[in-house]
Design a protein around this motif. Structure first.
Motif, short mmCIF file in Angstrom:
data_model
loop_
_atom_site.label_atom_id
_atom_site.label_comp_id
_atom_site.label_asym_id
_atom_site.label_seq_id
_atom_site.Cartn_x
_atom_site.Cartn_y
_atom_site.Cartn_z
N TRP A 1 -7.21 -2.68 3.27
CA TRP A 1 -6.39 -1.72 2.55
C TRP A 1 -4.90 -1.96 2.74
O TRP A 1 -4.08 -1.53 1.92
CB TRP A 1 -6.77 -0.29 2.94
N VAL B 1 -3.57 5.06 0.33
CA VAL B 1 -4.20 5.60 1.53
C VAL B 1 -3.68 7.02 1.73
O VAL B 1 -2.49 7.21 1.99
CB VAL B 1 -3.91 4.73 2.77
N THR C 1 0.84 -1.20 0.00
CA THR C 1 0.00 0.00 0.00
C THR C 1 0.87 1.25 0.00
O THR C 1 1.91 1.28 0.68
CB THR C 1 -0.92 0.00 1.24
N ARG D 1 -13.97 3.28 3.20
CA ARG D 1 -12.82 4.04 2.72
C ARG D 1 -12.13 4.85 3.81
O ARG D 1 -11.21 5.63 3.53
CB ARG D 1 -13.29 5.02 1.61
N LYS E 1 -2.95 0.60 -4.54
CA LYS E 1 -3.71 0.83 -3.31
C LYS E 1 -3.13 2.05 -2.61
O LYS E 1 -2.00 2.01 -2.14
CB LYS E 1 -3.65 -0.39 -2.38
N ASN F 1 -11.35 -2.29 7.54
CA ASN F 1 -10.79 -1.47 6.46
C ASN F 1 -9.27 -1.53 6.47
O ASN F 1 -8.64 -1.61 5.41
CB ASN F 1 -11.26 -0.01 6.59
#
Length: 381
Positions: free
Chosen positions: A374, A249, A185, A305, A247, A370
């Protein structure tokens, strides 16, 4: 036929009784209109007592020294942690940070994960991308699950011509491609709160007022020659368009913390984007002062999210036992905001606001599932 007055009185009494009975029934059936908490399914919501029982993940903390006290506090509060390495001027060299993270990971394999970072020190030198990929490959071998980029990209780093380098610069593409192929990520601290572009007395929350007063180098209001907030966000968006399967964040609510509508538009545009809440929950609380329903509706709609994070930093500046106690109180305050409907007052927000009282299903996603999804945290499941 003449009706006796006694019969009229009796009939009136019967009708009055029926009317009252009907209204009492209606009031009972519609009581939630006046007091929704009186009739809703309380089993669908958590309470204060549940805080220490529910498994949770804090996806954004920083360890700058080896210490077990903070981890012990997190375990008591049923938190697992992701310690995030960062390429900032306030942190130890990134190799040293990685060594510390690996040491903690070996000691607490079931309680801790870590995100590595990259250096941009030699960004303008030939071979920077390949050197960076080699470092990341080594990090992933050592257990890193994510890669953090810091705000120096977009706000400090310049190319050979003296132009600010943005995250959509083509030199980042092979590095981002490698992160994607590694199923890691990408955590992006891109930009700053919009408050950074305002004078201190116009900023919305006390935390930003304090930070930018103490760090004028990042107070963009004082540096009009630097890129605008809109320019930095546009570069981040372009990066996401170029890497739709990465991915991503966005740390600190993706630097779109001031308005749920603006953040919602980005989440709608980029399905590969989530955001963590590190050091930005007060911005939700500030918005809840005037429109708690809007904030709550945002959480419900984008429940897949949003990732819980706080940004605590474990270092030598504050005694760890004191800092751990402060962190515990901070985590409790957040839990109350998410799970209760009570009036609240916090130091960073001038006025009172109501808690969001989110359903268990939403709270579980924010605090645990989440993060598992994620960050591919299979070991925490």
């Amino acid at each position: 036929m003449k009706i006796h007055p006694k019969h009229i009185l009796a009939k009136s009494l019967i009708l009055s009784f029926c009317y009252l009975a009907f209204n009492c029934t209606q009031k009972s059936g519609n009581e939630s209109d006046d007091n929704s908490e009186a009739t809703d399914d309380k089993s669908a919501y958590y309470t204060d007592e549940d805080f220490g029982k529910i498994s949770k993940i804090n996806t954004h903390v920083h360890f700058k020294v080896y210490d077990t006290t903070f981890i012990a506090q997190a375990k008591r509060d049923h938190f697992k942690l992701i310690t995030v390495n960062v390429n900032s001027g306030y942190s130890p060299p990134i190799g040293e940070q990685q060594g510390l993270a690996v040491k903690l990971l070996k000691a607490y394999p079931n309680d801790l994960a870590y995100a590595t970072t990259i250096s941009v020190k030699d960004f303008n030198e030939p071979g920077w991308a390949q050197k960076t990929i080699s470092y990341l490959d080594d990090s992933f071998e050592k257990g890193a699950i994510a890669v953090k980029i810091w705000k120096n990209v977009g706000m400090e780093l310049k190319d050979a011509k003296g132009k600010f380098v943005m995250i959509d610069d083509p030199k980042f593409d092979p590095v981002l491609d490698f992160i994607e192929k590694s199923n890691a990520t990408f955590i992006g601290h891109i930009g700053e709160p919009k408050n950074a572009w305002l004078p201190v007395d116009k900023m919305t929350v006390a935390g930003d007022k304090n930070y930018f007063s103490e760090h004028p180098e990042y107070h963009m209001y004082l540096h009009p020659e630097y890129p605008t907030h809109e320019y930095i966000m546009a570069a981040r968006d372009h990066m996401l368009e170029k890497h739709p399967k990465l991915k991503f964040v966005g740390a600190h609510l993706g630097s779109l913390e001031w308005d749920t509508d603006t953040l919602a538009k980005r989440l709608d545009l980029y399905p590969n984007m989530a955001v963590d809440m590190a050091e930005r929950i007060t911005h939700f609380e500030f918005q809840a002062v005037t429109n708690p329903k809007k904030v709550r509706d945002f959480f419900v709609k984008y429940q897949d999210r949003l990732v819980y994070a706080t940004d605590e930093t474990v270092n030598e500046k504050t005694p760890i036992d004191v800092y751990s106690k402060q962190a515990h109180e901070n985590w409790l305050e957040h839990w109350k905001f998410f799970t209760s409907s009570e009036k609240m007052k916090v130091a960073d927000v001038e006025k009172e606001f109501n808690g969001l009282r989110l359903p268990k299903t939403v709270v579980d996603k924010i605090y645990r599932t989440n993060a598992e999804n994620w960050f591919s945290l299979e070991k925490f499941k």
